[in-house]
Design a protein around this motif. Structure first.
Motif, PDB file in Angstrom:
ATOM      1  N   ASN A   1       0.872  -1.177   0.000  1.00  0.00           N
ATOM      2  CA  ASN A   1       0.000   0.000   0.000  1.00  0.00           C
ATOM      3  C   ASN A   1       0.907   1.224   0.000  1.00  0.00           C
ATOM      4  O   ASN A   1       1.044   1.928   0.991  1.00  0.00           O
ATOM      5  N   ALA A   2       1.545   1.458  -1.140  1.00  0.00           N
ATOM      6  CA  ALA A   2       2.556   2.512  -1.243  1.00  0.00           C
ATOM      7  C   ALA A   2       1.941   3.887  -1.013  1.00  0.00           C
ATOM      8  O   ALA A   2       0.808   4.162  -1.398  1.00  0.00           O
ATOM      9  N   LYS A   3       2.705   4.760  -0.373  1.00  0.00           N
ATOM     10  CA  LYS A   3       2.265   6.121  -0.097  1.00  0.00           C
ATOM     11  C   LYS A   3       2.912   7.083  -1.079  1.00  0.00           C
ATOM     12  O   LYS A   3       4.123   7.011  -1.337  1.00  0.00           O
TER      13      LYS A   3
ATOM     14  N   LEU B   1      -5.327   2.485   7.809  1.00  0.00           N
ATOM     15  CA  LEU B   1      -4.559   1.443   7.131  1.00  0.00           C
ATOM     16  C   LEU B   1      -4.921   0.084   7.714  1.00  0.00           C
ATOM     17  O   LEU B   1      -5.161  -0.051   8.920  1.00  0.00           O
ATOM     18  N   ALA B   2      -4.907  -0.931   6.875  1.00  0.00           N
ATOM     19  CA  ALA B   2      -5.297  -2.269   7.305  1.00  0.00           C
ATOM     20  C   ALA B   2      -4.203  -2.961   8.103  1.00  0.00           C
ATOM     21  O   ALA B   2      -4.491  -3.875   8.888  1.00  0.00           O
TER      22      ALA B   2
ATOM     23  N   GLN C   1       2.135  -1.093   6.757  1.00  0.00           N
ATOM     24  CA  GLN C   1       1.906  -0.263   5.583  1.00  0.00           C
ATOM     25  C   GLN C   1       2.272   1.196   5.828  1.00  0.00           C
ATOM     26  O   GLN C   1       2.347   1.982   4.887  1.00  0.00           O
ATOM     27  N   MET C   2       2.504   1.578   7.073  1.00  0.00           N
ATOM     28  CA  MET C   2       2.773   2.976   7.388  1.00  0.00           C
ATOM     29  C   MET C   2       4.073   3.461   6.756  1.00  0.00           C
ATOM     30  O   MET C   2       5.027   2.704   6.612  1.00  0.00           O
ATOM     31  N   ASP C   3       4.075   4.747   6.416  1.00  0.00           N
ATOM     32  CA  ASP C   3       5.261   5.384   5.847  1.00  0.00           C
ATOM     33  C   ASP C   3       5.466   6.720   6.563  1.00  0.00           C
ATOM     34  O   ASP C   3       4.707   7.093   7.470  1.00  0.00           O
ATOM     35  N   VAL C   4       6.480   7.469   6.149  1.00  0.00           N
ATOM     36  CA  VAL C   4       6.853   8.723   6.816  1.00  0.00           C
ATOM     37  C   VAL C   4       5.653   9.667   6.929  1.00  0.00           C
ATOM     38  O   VAL C   4       4.927   9.895   5.953  1.00  0.00           O
ATOM     39  N   GLY C   5       5.441  10.186   8.146  1.00  0.00           N
ATOM     40  CA  GLY C   5       4.341  11.095   8.405  1.00  0.00           C
ATOM     41  C   GLY C   5       3.053  10.421   8.821  1.00  0.00           C
ATOM     42  O   GLY C   5       2.114  11.095   9.264  1.00  0.00           O
TER      43      GLY C   5
ATOM     44  N   TYR D   1      -3.992  -1.962  17.842  1.00  0.00           N
ATOM     45  CA  TYR D   1      -3.249  -0.936  17.105  1.00  0.00           C
ATOM     46  C   TYR D   1      -4.143  -0.291  16.036  1.00  0.00           C
ATOM     47  O   TYR D   1      -4.986  -0.942  15.412  1.00  0.00           O
ATOM     48  N   TYR D   2      -3.911   1.022  15.848  1.00  0.00           N
ATOM     49  CA  TYR D   2      -4.668   1.809  14.866  1.00  0.00           C
ATOM     50  C   TYR D   2      -3.671   2.597  14.025  1.00  0.00           C
ATOM     51  O   TYR D   2      -2.892   3.408  14.578  1.00  0.00           O
ATOM     52  N   ALA D   3      -3.679   2.374  12.723  1.00  0.00           N
ATOM     53  CA  ALA D   3      -2.719   3.014  11.824  1.00  0.00           C
ATOM     54  C   ALA D   3      -3.443   3.990  10.905  1.00  0.00           C
ATOM     55  O   ALA D   3      -4.473   3.651  10.305  1.00  0.00           O
ATOM     56  N   TYR D   4      -2.887   5.210  10.797  1.00  0.00           N
ATOM     57  CA  TYR D   4      -3.525   6.288  10.032  1.00  0.00           C
ATOM     58  C   TYR D   4      -2.569   6.780   8.934  1.00  0.00           C
ATOM     59  O   TYR D   4      -1.425   7.129   9.217  1.00  0.00           O
TER      60      TYR D   4
END
Length: 392
Positions: A228-230, A325-326, A330-334, A387-390
């Protein structure tokens, strides 16, 4: 593998044996007031004793750090704390507690290795901040500064992760005036990589939910996460500026904002993340401080959504400034990660991603002040949390 396990067993047996001997000796030395046992007046804590308090604290937290370093704990032999005797030592109970802590950290190291993370070396330094003596008890406040160097497993990991943590140590004097370390309490939220106690965290402000309050879905912690690229150049936001801000102020707080660390439940975590988001382009939405659809913060006033864990989540979703995010990987910078440690439905902690290495995000946060800690390390420390990813 068998020889390593045997070495660990022998080390634990030696420590437990020493602890048992200490217990027996402690029973023999219990005060016998009616028999006229020699008793000193309330002992004084001079500069030499304070220095020894500091050295013992340094040994305790260095032992904990070394337990995470690849191959270090098993090869070193007995812990540094075993070298203390005489007028300042560990109590038998605290000795057992530290042995259990080292065993837990050794297991955490193994879990991290399975996720592709190792530390090649560690460094811990402890400074003594204050000593408060009342009778035969001394409360000693210390600051621990620890750095762990990442072993190049994936190849492009950050150079290191590190943190500053604050602790209160309790020393109790026996009838001869000798001091024993009898307790350790983390005085910030206890989110350091070498700590094993459950975090004592709570929302910065009292969250009030309604039927219309946005509810974020939980994120999976399975590794690796699905692709899931940002797009780091879309949306007019400067994600690099967010990361730069977080790295600059992870321990040296920005005086343009209030510091909530150590000022009640919740700490400074969401306040810090909001500052980083603002540095990267998030704009104020002025209004009533209790309205979660508003978001603003400066030196004089802050909305609850600027400083509150749950309120930030509600604003982020309601304003559509974030999407969920699922999977945490998948998280990226920011991007932002929140944790509900006890799964009671109320989120407890907020962190921001400041780098990413081959599918692994690295987080920086306040309370406890930490930089470049991998999401794998967070999950290995708190495997039962939600966990919760935004995506920002």
């Amino acid at each position: 593998m068998k020889s390593r396990k045997l070495s660990r067993t022998r080390r634990r047996a030696a420590i437990l044996g020493a602890a048992a001997t200490s217990v027996v000796a402690g029973v023999a030395l219990l005060p016998n007031w009616s028999a006229g046992a020699a008793v000193v007046d309330d002992p004084k804590v001079d500069a030499r004793t304070k220095a020894t308090f500091q050295r013992l604290a340094d040994a305790v937290f260095t032992d904990r750090t070394e337990a995470l370093v690849d191959g270090k704990q098993d090869n070193r032999g007995k812990p540094l704390t075993d070298g203390f005797s005489g007028d300042v030592t560990l109590s038998s109970k605290q000795n057992r507690t530290e042995d259990a802590t080292l065993s837990s950290l050794d297991q955490r190291k193994e879990r991290l290795a399975k996720l592709g993370e190792k530390y090649s070396k560690g460094s811990t330094a402890v400074t003594l901040d204050a000593t408060n003596v009342k009778g035969r008890k001394a409360k000693v406040a210390v600051t621990e500064t620890t750095t762990l160097t990442y072993e190049k497993v994936r190849g492009d990991e950050p150079k290191a992760t590190g943190f500053q943590a604050h602790h209160e140590l309790t020393f109790t004097a026996d009838r001869h005036g000798n001091w024993q370390l009898t307790g350790i309490r983390d005085t910030d939220e206890g989110l350091a990589v070498n700590q094993t106690a459950r975090p004592s965290v709570a929302p910065m402000v009292a969250a009030t939910t309604t039927s219309t309050t946005p509810s974020a879905p939980k994120a999976s912690t399975s590794y690796p996460g699905p692709a899931n690229a940002k797009n780091l150049t879309a949306g007019g936001l400067d994600y690099k500026a967010m990361a730069t801000y977080a790295k600059q102020y992870w321990s040296n707080y920005n005086t343009a904002y209030p510091d909530f660390n150590g000022q009640g439940a919740g700490g400074d975590c969401t306040n810090f993340v909001s500052q980083a988001l603002k540095a990267g382009g998030w704009k104020h939405v002025p209004g009533y401080v209790y309205d979660y659809t508003r978001w603003f913060g400066n030196a004089d006033i802050q909305s609850h959504s600027f400083i509150g864990v749950n309120e930030w989540s509600w604003f982020a979703q309601n304003s559509q400034r974030t999407t969920s995010l699922a999977n945490v990987y998948q998280m990226d910078v920011g991007d932002v990660l929140q944790v509900d440690f006890d799964k009671d439905g109320s989120k407890d902690h907020t962190m921001i991603v400041t780098s990413r290495s081959r599918g692994v995000p690295y987080l920086t946060y306040h309370s406890t002040n930490t930089y470049s800690r991998s999401v794998a390390s967070i999950i290995a420390s708190y495997p039962t949390a939600a966990y919760y990813a935004y995506r920002t």
